[in-house]
Structure formats: C-alpha cells, structure tokens
Design an enzyme around this catalytic site. Structure first.
Site, PDB file in Angstrom:
ATOM      1  CG  ASP A 150      -5.179 -10.234   2.714  1.00 50.94           C
ATOM      2  OD1 ASP A 150      -4.852 -10.713   1.609  1.00 50.94           O
ATOM      3  OD2 ASP A 150      -4.940  -9.057   3.029  1.00 50.94           O
ATOM      4  CG  HIS A 175      -1.990  -1.059   1.155  1.00 53.09           C
ATOM      5  ND1 HIS A 175      -2.840  -1.208   0.081  1.00 53.09           N
ATOM      6  CD2 HIS A 175      -2.313  -2.055   2.025  1.00 53.09           C
ATOM      7  CE1 HIS A 175      -3.645  -2.256   0.295  1.00 53.09           C
ATOM      8  NE2 HIS A 175      -3.337  -2.782   1.471  1.00 53.09           N
ATOM      9  CG  ASP A 182      -2.895  -8.333   0.233  1.00 54.02           C
ATOM     10  OD1 ASP A 182      -2.087  -8.646   1.104  1.00 54.02           O
ATOM     11  OD2 ASP A 182      -3.967  -7.719   0.471  1.00 54.02           O
ATOM     12  CG  HIS A 202      -6.622  -5.422   1.680  1.00 57.25           C
ATOM     13  ND1 HIS A 202      -6.095  -6.452   2.407  1.00 57.25           N
ATOM     14  CD2 HIS A 202      -7.688  -4.965   2.373  1.00 57.25           C
ATOM     15  CE1 HIS A 202      -6.809  -6.619   3.511  1.00 57.25           C
ATOM     16  NE2 HIS A 202      -7.797  -5.722   3.516  1.00 57.25           N
TER      17      HIS A 202
END
Lengths: 436, 554
Positions: free
Chosen positions: A240, A112, A151, A153
């Site tokens: 995740d 991120h 991931d 996200h």
C-alpha cells in the site's frame, strides 16, 4: 522454456470466498487481478517456480504465539488459519530446501495483530509472520530472525509481539504515524529493556517515492541487517505504499517494490496490505515474484506509470537523509530506557488498544522481568469491551532458569486466584501451551 | 457403425463396431514414413466385409502433427506478438521469425497503447520478403480483448495462406502458452491440411461417406473441418485413445488407477469417481507448455521391452530399451524375458530368455528365478511409486477458496484397470503392491481403437463479462458483445451453455453433456461502493464415450 534464476516457492491463497464485508477493501476480489496477471505472464509455468498449497495452522501454532481471549476459535475463522498456514508452508519450503525463497501471497493479512487478541484490528486477527516465526523457532535450529515490514502502515502488531525479544529484529518502514493509521511507529519506539534497538522504526513522510524508499533500504535497513546477522529474513510485504493505493499517501512503484525485495533478499515474504487491486497489486506482486525468483523485472511497469508525476519533493529527500542518522543511532547505540528497573525486577507498562475493525477497547497491564540472560518472563493482564479480565503468561524461547521458575510461579498463583476469566500460559521451554 | 483408427508410433489399430459389439479389428506395424498408407490400409482391411456406406462415424487418432514437431518437419512461421509490461516477450521467442510490436492491453482488456502501425507494417513486409506463408498473431491478454490480434491478422490478409489468432486457440490466460500453441498450430498447418485432404479423398474412394472426426489429447474429437483450423489439437492423442478404450470396456464408477503397460512405457492415468482427470493447464511438448488440453497422464520407462540390468547385486528395469527382448532375437534381456522365467508369460523363445536372465542373475549373485522375480518386483514397484507421486500431486493441487480447502475431496483409488501385453501377468503383483483389486478387460489389444471409435466431440469455452465496462466476450468462439448492466451469473451460465451447445451442433457434433465447470461472480468496488460485477463461466463438454461395450471385463 523460461527459467528462474533460483528456485522459488509461491503459496498463492486468494481466499476468493472470504471478505470482512462486501465492499470492504479486504474482500473476495482483492487478488483476482493479481491471479490474472500471474497466469497471463505464465508465472506458474516458469521452471523453478513451484506453487504450494497452504498448510492449515493448528490451534497450537496460534497458542504458541498469541494470547487469544477467550480462546483461539472465538477470534479466528478458517481463513485466518489458512493464511497463517500459508506463511508456515512458505517457511517450510525454504527451510526444507525445496526452494531458495518463498512468497506467501495470502490473505487475510496479520501484521496489526498483537500479542493479545480480542478481535480484528486493521483488517487483522492473527499475526501470520509471528506465527510462522514461532513455528520456525520450535521446529528448526534458527535463533536470530529479522522482519522487515514494508507495509505502508506501521506493523504495530508485530512490534508488540517482539518488543521484548532480543533475538528478533523488527524493522518497520511506513508512512509517518502522525498522518496514517495506526498512528504509532515513531522513531523513538525501539524495544523493551531486554531488547533495546531490536525494534527499529523508519517513519517516512507522505509522498515518499522510489528514491526515498530505496535510500532507506540502502542506508538504514541493509547496514542494520548486516550487523544483526539474521539466520532468516522475513519481509512483511504490504503493497500500500503504491502511488495508486486508495487509503494511503505514498508514491512507491511496482518496480521500486521489486528492487526493494531484491536488495533485502528475504527468505520469505508474506503479503500484508495493499488495496489498489487493479492498478497496483497485479504489477507489484509480479515484480516481487520475479525478484524472488531471480528473474528480470526491469520490464514490469504499471500501465499509468509516470516517473515525473510521482517524483518526491526535495524536502522529502532531505528529511529522509536526516532520519538515517537517528535510525542508525537507535540500532547501533540505542539510548537506555531511563525507566527500566534493575535486572531481576519487573518493568510494568500500561497500554490501551483500539480494535478499529471490530470496535473493541482493550486495556492492558504488562509486566516483563528485566533479564540479562533471556527475553524475560512476560505476564499481561488484559480486559476489553468483549472479555473480562484475562491473563497471559509467557516463558520465552530460551528462557533462563530464573525466568522459567518465575513464569510457573506466576501461573500457579494466578490459577489459585479467582480473578481471571481466562488464563493462558505459553511455556516455550516445555513446549506447553495451555488455557484455562 | 463406428470406425476407429489409432495410428500410433509402433502399431496401427483399427476397429469397426456397432451397438452389438466389435465387428472386425485390425492391427499392423505403422509405416512411419507413410502414415496415410497405414491409415488407409487399416480402414480398407477392417471394412472389407461390410457395406461401407453404412458406416456413420469415423474417428481417427494420428501422430502426424506430433511427428512433425518431434522430427522438426515444421513450416517456418512468421510470428507477430505484442505485449504490455511484465516478463519481456523476447523470452518467448520461438522459430526464426519472431517480431515484437509495441502495444499493450491490461488485465481488464483495456487498451493501454495501440499497436505501433509502422513497426507492424515493417514486420509484414519483412515476412513477405522472406516468403513466409503461415503466421501467428499473439498479444498479451488477447482473451480479454482480441482487438490487437485481429488487427495483426487483418494486416496479413492477402499475404498469408494461414493465420493463427491466439485467442481462438484457448479461452485461458497464459501469454507464453498462447505463443507456443499458436506457433505450432501454424507450423503444422500445411502438412496437416494435405493429410486431411488425402484422408477425405481416400475415404471417398472407398465409398465411405461417414462423418470424419479427429481425436484430441483430451479424449474428445473434433470434426475434420474444424481440425483444419486447429491442427495442433491433434497432437498426443494416443494415450487418450487407450484411456477411452478402458472407459468403453469397463464400468468405472470409483476413483481408479488406469495402467497401459506397453513395450517401451507404462502410461498411468487417474480417474476420479469414474471420470478421467484433465490437466489443469495444457500439455507441454518439446519442453514448451501449451494450451492443448489433455487427459492427465504420466508415462514411465517400464514396458515389456525395458532393459534389465544388474548393479551392486540389485536388479533394475528400464527406463532404457535396447531393441527387442531376447525371446524374439534381441541380444540383451528385457522385462518380457524375466516374465518368461517366472512363468507369467511364454513369449517367443523361452530358452533364449533363460540364457539372458542367467547372465544377469550371475552378475547379481542370484538364481535365474530370483533375478526374474526381482525384475518383475522392481517394475511393479516403479509403477506403484509413479502412480503414488501422481496422486500426491493431484491431491496437493493448490486451491483458491476456503470452501475447497476445507471440503476438498481427496482421490483414493479403489481399483486398478490394466491393459497391455503384460497386464494379465502382472495382475497379482499389482494387486499386492497397491493393496486394491485389479481388473483386466478383455479385448484390450485394440482398446485404443475402440476408445477412438467411441469418443465424442468435446469443446471448452470461457465466458467473461464485466458489467461495469459492459463487455461480454467468449474468446475462442470469437464472440464479443454488450453485457447488460443487470447481467447475472445465472444468465451467464445459461448463455455459456447455449453458446457451447450451438457451436458444437454447428460442427455436426452432439451437444449432450454440456457442463459448467467453474463459475464466479465478483463484486467490483470503486472507492467504497459497488461498480458492477466481474463474471466468469467456464463451460465444457467433457470427454466420454458415445456408448459402452458390454461384456468386456473379466
């Protein structure tokens, strides 16, 4: 003794003495049970699996990749330098021929973190994969590199860093941004004017299971990778998407992760998120290690695995099938950016970025030269709730003469003004990274 | 008085000593076919002029178990394993009777699936049919929950002469190592038991009533009674005996390199601040990693009897050994022959050495002196290279905390200690090659036996407590009890020390030098709130000597 199918490197750095906060998902305990599982399986004894100690990324490694405001020290701790250094070590192990593939099982994560860094967002300060890739491009003759971010996200940081770079293909598969942090990663986001189609987003609906993920790999990711022809493939291996993850809504399994890795066959995988630290990580990480070492992972399974309970709904399957057409179109035949000016002109973009972990607000004015010969000189003005107006200028890898001259001109002009608290120049042609 | 006996592959050495120094020593060629007679003869000879009843402690180092494995004189073992998901257990199949029973325990010690009772009964009755008498029971994560290993053990009661339960072998994780260790432990059990019986009988016959201990590869000892349940721990104790010998003969306080240059090999060990380093995991034998702890030690094929060859004008030494040196009747030149030419030794028939070296020299286009010097140079170079690699591996060892990453201590040897035949002869060359001073202890000829004599009892445990599930376990001591909700890492350290000290005392050993090696306490979180602590304490009595021998250094 059991042997790996191919030599595989493992950079294991669990940072057992580092946490964002005591009960934060990104805490000391996160890789403890993964370590237990890998040790009990005897992974570190497998002939052909070699454990490496991480490097420590240098300030230059960070400044080659990021604009850190006001400077590198203010936005990083030793843990970040070791985590990024872990990714670099993994890449070195592969590129120096010590191993065929490597997995940087390190924390804290990084995907991120964007080009400009004012603090921590989404548990990340600096972008481990990008720092590794820029290290590779500086030290090894590798030009075209692909990142597949798995991931849950959206890898918005990595996307931001490579938005304008036609030599770096960034593909992110994630839970649809309308239902999860950071909210971005729509299928319509496909890169800046110099790199259209080199950013590919595959947002999957909540409760996508193994079938959906593997469909996306087989029908979208692999054909695109094959066409792009990267000289090095990186997997941002967030975990995740697992059905037991506490902060997401997907239904992916440990064995699914192993199969995914086996199909992408990354040169290097780097751990990103994944916070089901007892129920998922020990098994997902084991699966990835076995897949990367060319070993049988068919006996890897979570204790509570129940295929029926996590099977995806029919409409999810249908949705993903429809998505494939758009995604392939975006890569093979990307629609032009209607707002892009002619080559030689600057394209401007305004951005507002929120750093959720640190509660920082940032505003940017970004300018990139539309260029047919290189990634285009890049300049970004950035102001945030913690830093006054700052400036970052990048002369990209392989910059053409025009962009090179223009970059230096912008830099010199900025220096003579009294407008910026900090000015940073990334000059990839001269390998010069300065801050003033 | 302390008696130490080291029955090695080549020589059997024995030494009797007390606080004042060495009383008598003995060296003879080992009768490989009858280790017991070699040992008995050594003991008888070295104690013949003293009151045998006054000997307080006997430490024995024997290659019995090692030989049994190397020569494949192993008893057939019925192995019963059970494992949850992961690498398929069939990959660790060993021996001819490897049974996999469904069942599963996770990394927290939680039972995910009970043992399949029918298949377990089948495996047991199959073993009875095959007339198997020794067994090994190993389950994945049994050091977190030994319940299923105990269940397998119970199912064999009345059938087995001996059962190895995996969790009693080591507190550490690694299912494959646990399988290999347990297998070997059971496979050498009977041959070892017979040996222990005979030794006890023979010592009694000599009127020796001393405490008897067996040397282990980690440089410590175990009382003979305990060794009967963990005979595998007696393997590969030879290098440890030599290293302990150096410790007792020399005052070592710095980072150091220890070399034992023998006939066939040079053993290299590294000391950090005066203490020998222990392998992070156990040693491997017959290619299989085990949980048997050992001093960090590397062996290369450079020794007095190593063959000298010339190829492309280059002289090389070892790793091959082709019989003895020419000086003592061999037919091809060895390193000792070269040393006879350079004048660093005068061993056997020097003229025969010269003849051999001249031939090699001719092939390489050198003078005999030149070739001999080149051979010595090469041998020292190889030792230097191997020690360097060993140091690099140690210093590049992965670490798991930022603290260790930043504060990690690098080992930088400041001195070399050398034992063995060529030690004195190589002193200058080693000093030049390594660039640090060299010490050669006196009495190194029986340093291994001295080391064996003075070794102390060692043991290591790990306490594992989970305050959310309320379990406290010390696997290799068989302790499992309730962990109170407010249990702390400080309390755990105290408990671990007491468990270890109590255990060693109960074995008749000394409980001094108990140390906590590693201790961690992780806050466990469920959702976003704390849910107890995961506490782990590793505790050991580290290897060392009960006293130093004085005046052993020159």
């Amino acid at each position: 003794m059991i042997k790996a199918g191919n030599r595989m490197g493992l950079v294991f750095f669990p940072a057992f003495d580092w946490a964002i906060e005591p009960t934060h998902p990104e805490r000391e305990e996160r890789l403890l049970y993964t370590q237990d599982q890998l040790r009990e399986e005897g992974i570190f004894d497998v002939e052909g699996i070699i454990e490496f100690k991480p490097d420590m990324a240098s300030e230059e490694d960070i400044m080659r990749t990021h604009f850190c405001f006001p400077d590198v020290k203010s936005v990083t701790t030793e843990s970040h330098l070791i985590s990024a250094g872990g990714a670099i070590r993994a890449a070195r192990a592969v590129l120096d021929g010590e191993v065929v593939r490597a997995f940087a099982l390190v924390r804290p994560p990084g995907h991120h973190s964007m080009k400009c860094v004012h603090g921590n967002r989404g548990f990340c300060n600096i972008n481990n994969e990008a720092i590794m890739i820029e290290y590779i491009r500086e030290h090894y003759p590798r030009k075209k590199i692909a990142i597949v971010d798995t991931d849950c996200h959206h890898g918005d940081g990595t996307q931001d860093i490579y938005w304008h770079d036609p030599d770096i293909l960034f593909i992110s598969i994630h839970q649809d941004g309308r239902t999860l942090y950071p909210g971005s990663g729509h299928v319509t986001e496909l890169g800046g004017p110099n790199a259209r189609g080199k950013t590919i987003n595959i947002p999957l609906p909540p409760e996508t299971s193994d079938d959906g993920f593997l469909y996306a790999i087989d029908k979208m990711v692999l054909p695109i990778l094959e066409h792009f022809g990267p000289e090095f493939v990186v997997n941002s291996a967030g975990q995740d998407n697992h059905y037991s993850d506490p902060i997401t809504n997907m239904n992916f399994s440990a064995r699914g992760y192993a199969i995914l890795n086996d199909r992408i066959k990354p040169d290097v995988a780097v751990l990103e998120g994944g916070y089901s630290i007892q129920g998922a990580l020990p098994y997902v990480n084991l699966g990835i290690v076995l897949a990367m070492a060319g070993m049988d992972y068919s006996y890897v399974m979570e204790p509570d695995f129940d295929a029926d309970a996590i099977r995806q709904e029919k409409d999810v399957t249908e949705y993903i099938k429809r998505l494939a057409d758009t995604v392939l179109q975006n890569y093979f035949n990307p629609p032009p950016d209607g707002q892009a000016p002619d080559p030689g002109e600057f394209m401007m973009r305004k951005k507002r970025i929120y750093y959720d972990t640190d509660g920082i607000q940032e505003s940017q004015l970004e300018a990139v030269m539309v260029c047919e010969r290189c990634a285009g000189v890049y300049a970004v003005q950035s102001v945030s709730s913690v830093n006054e107006l700052s400036y970052g200028i990048e002369i990209p890898v392989g910059a053409c003469d025009t962009c090179y001259d223009e970059g230096l001109k912008i830099y010199n002009a900025a220096r003579s003004e009294n407008k910026f608290a900090t000015i940073q120049l990334i000059n990839r042609r001269d390998r010069s990274y300065v801050r003033m | 008085m302390y008696l130490g006996v080291d029955v090695g592959g080549t020589h059997t050495d024995a030494v009797l000593l007390d606080e004042k120094g060495v009383i008598s020593s003995y060296k003879a060629v080992t009768d490989r076919g009858n280790l017991l007679s070699s040992m008995s003869a050594a003991i008888e000879e070295v104690t013949k002029n003293v009151k045998r009843s006054e000997i307080g402690n006997i430490n024995l180092s024997t290659t019995l178990s090692t030989n049994a494995i190397v020569e494949n004189k192993l008893e057939e073992v019925g192995i019963i394993v059970s494992s949850g998901p992961g690498i398929h257990p069939k990959n660790y199949s060993i021996g001819s009777h490897f049974n996999i029973i469904p069942g599963s325990i996770d990394h927290r010690g939680k039972i995910i699936a009970g043992l399949d009772e029918k298949l377990l009964r089948d495996a047991v009755s199959g073993s009875v049919q095959k007339k198997l008498r020794v067994f090994a029971a190993v389950t994945k994560f049994s050091t977190r929950n030994p319940g299923q290993e105990n269940e397998i053990g119970d199912s064999l009661s009345g059938i087995a002469d001996f059962i190895t339960l995996g969790h009693r072998m080591s507190p550490r994780l690694s299912f494959p190592r646990r399988i290999a260790t347990s297998y070997y432990n059971s496979a050498v059990w009977r041959i070892y038991r017979d040996f222990a019986d005979s030794i006890e009988k023979s010592l009694k016959g000599l009127g020796i009533g001393a405490r008897i201990n067996i040397l282990k590869a980690d440089g410590g000892t175990m009382p003979i009674a305990l060794s009967r349940t963990i005979p595998v721990e007696s393997i590969l104790s030879g290098p440890a005996a030599s290293i302990l010998g150096i410790i007792s003969l020399c005052d070592i306080s710095e980072d150091s390199i220890i070399l034992d240059i023998g006939g066939t090999t040079t053993d290299i060990a590294i000391f950090a601040s005066g203490s020998p380093l222990i392998e992070r995991d156990g040693i491997a034998f017959a290619g299989l990693p085990t949980h048997v702890r050992a001093l960090k030690n590397s062996s290369i094929g450079i020794g007095g009897d190593s063959l000298i060859t010339a190829a492309d004008g280059k002289i090389t030494v070892g790793p091959e050994r082709r019989g003895p040196a020419m000086a003592v009747g061999g037919d091809r030149p060895a390193l000792v022959d070269a040393m006879n030419i350079t004048g660093s030794s005068a061993y056997g028939n020097v003229e025969r050495s010269r003849a051999g070296i001249e031939k090699i020299a001719e092939a390489a286009g050198l003078t005999a002196e030149g070739a001999a010097a080149a051979a010595e140079e090469y041998a020292v170079g190889r030792i230097r290279e191997e020690a360097g690699q060993m140091l690099r591996r140690i210093n590049e060892k992965p670490v798991y905390t930022i603290h260790e990453m930043i504060e990690g201590i690098e080992i930088k040897p400041a001195r070399i200690f050398v034992m063995g035949g060529p030690a004195e002869a190589f002193r200058d060359r080693l000093a030049a090659a390594f660039g640090i001073p060299v010490t050669v202890p006196e009495n190194y000829g029986v340093a291994n036996a001295i080391g064996a004599a003075l070794a102390k009892t060692t043991f290591d445990i790990e306490l594992f407590a989970d305050t959310s599930s309320g379990v406290l376990i010390v696997p290799n001591l068989g302790i499992k009890k309730q962990a109170p909700g407010d249990y702390t890492v400080e309390k755990a350290e105290e408990d671990a020390r007491n468990y270890l000290a109590g255990h060693v005392r109960s074995l008749g050993g000394e409980d001094s030098g108990v140390e906590v090696v590693e201790s961690t306490s992780f806050r466990m979180v469920q959702g976003f709130s704390s849910a107890g602590r995961d506490i782990r304490v590793k505790c050991q009595i580290k290897p060392g000597v009960v006293m130093k021998m004085h005046g052993g250094v020159k």
